[in-house]
Scaffold this motif. Structure first.
Motif, PDB file in Angstrom:
ATOM      1  N   GLN A  93       5.225  44.968  41.335  1.00 25.23           N
ATOM      2  CA  GLN A  93       3.879  44.921  40.753  1.00 25.23           C
ATOM      3  C   GLN A  93       3.677  43.653  39.914  1.00 25.23           C
ATOM      4  O   GLN A  93       3.249  43.697  38.755  1.00 25.23           O
ATOM      5  CB  GLN A  93       3.641  46.156  39.878  1.00 25.23           C
ATOM      6  N   ASP A 184      -9.605  45.130  52.543  1.00 22.05           N
ATOM      7  CA  ASP A 184      -8.942  45.344  51.255  1.00 22.05           C
ATOM      8  C   ASP A 184      -7.740  44.416  51.069  1.00 22.05           C
ATOM      9  O   ASP A 184      -7.345  44.121  49.934  1.00 22.05           O
ATOM     10  CB  ASP A 184      -8.488  46.797  51.123  1.00 22.05           C
ATOM     11  N   PRO A 189      -4.967  42.102  44.106  1.00 20.27           N
ATOM     12  CA  PRO A 189      -4.447  43.361  43.551  1.00 20.27           C
ATOM     13  C   PRO A 189      -4.718  43.458  42.053  1.00 20.27           C
ATOM     14  O   PRO A 189      -4.768  42.439  41.356  1.00 20.27           O
ATOM     15  CB  PRO A 189      -2.944  43.274  43.846  1.00 20.27           C
ATOM     16  N   SER A 190      -4.844  44.679  41.575  1.00 22.76           N
ATOM     17  CA  SER A 190      -5.175  44.884  40.157  1.00 22.76           C
ATOM     18  C   SER A 190      -4.131  44.260  39.238  1.00 22.76           C
ATOM     19  O   SER A 190      -4.468  43.722  38.175  1.00 22.76           O
ATOM     20  CB  SER A 190      -5.301  46.386  39.860  1.00 22.76           C
ATOM     21  N   GLN A 193      -4.794  40.435  38.613  1.00 22.51           N
ATOM     22  CA  GLN A 193      -6.048  39.974  38.027  1.00 22.51           C
ATOM     23  C   GLN A 193      -5.838  39.512  36.586  1.00 22.51           C
ATOM     24  O   GLN A 193      -5.048  40.080  35.834  1.00 22.51           O
ATOM     25  CB  GLN A 193      -7.081  41.087  38.090  1.00 22.51           C
TER      26      GLN A 193
END
Length: 213
Positions: A93, A184, A189-190, A193
């Motif tokens: 992530q 998408d 991706p979050s 950001q």
């Protein structure tokens, strides 16, 4: 020098003798696979991609199975118009946000490309046994070397080759479908950001191709 390189140099030289006035076309939205070969024909990467030709957005993600023994493991989201590239690590992530000094795009002919000529792969005399392509020289003032792109008559990019005195990269476009199947994939991706842009070391030029050198 590899056989691939010799053939392509000969092809470009031959095509240039027949050059006339052509205008660069715009490729369609595409979903497909990009293979990336190096100087010794080693497979640097082989991955599915999604490309939005209107906004010049590209997502390129290598497959974890890596059955072709490709040397690179990459997940790249590229905004060529904005000059931004995200290196994505979905497992952890995390992201790195980079600025593109070079905006050479393996799936688009730039407006300042120079037409070299038209050639046929295969047989021009037997119906259905030849593929007619256009060859373009792609200006790369920020990079060392020269780039050439081969494009179908319907404006589907076949390959982009970048040559220097001691290196070569070939992007080949295969299994193409003229649509964006999953929009998408082209969204940031979050967890990426709001990131600052990583500084490029002084005296260097960074671009999409840099990831494969």
């Amino acid at each position: 020098m590899s056989v691939t390189l010799l053939l392509f140099v000969f092809m470009c030289w031959t095509a240039s003798t027949h050059a006339d006035h052509h205008q660069p076309c715009r490729s369609s939205n595409m979903t497909g696979v990009l293979s990336v070969l190096g100087l010794q024909n080693e497979i640097k990467a082989l991955a599915p991609y999604t490309y939005d030709s209107t906004n010049k957005k590209l997502r390129f993600r290598t497959d974890a199975s890596n059955q072709w023994n490709a040397t690179l493991d990459l997940d790249l989201l590229v905004f060529f118009e904005e000059g931004i590239l995200y290196k994505i690590d979905s497992k952890n992530q995390s992201c790195v946000k980079k600025s593109l000094q070079s905006r050479v795009n393996p799936l688009a002919i730039p407006a300042n490309a120079v037409f070299h000529g038209t050639m046929v792969f295969g047989s021009a005399s037997i119906e259905g046994e030849g593929i007619k392509i256009n060859i373009w020289a792609i200006p790369t003032p920020d990079l060392k070397g020269n780039s050439y792109m081969s494009v179908s008559m319907g404006c589907i990019p076949f390959s982009l080759m970048h040559l220097t005195d001691n290196s070569m990269i070939i992007f080949s476009n295969i299994n193409v479908e003229l649509e964006v199947k999953d929009p998408d994939l082209l969204a940031v991706p979050s967890f990426c950001q709001g990131l600052p842009v990583e500084e490029t070391p002084e005296g260097t030029v960074y671009g999409f191709m840099t990831e494969f050198q």
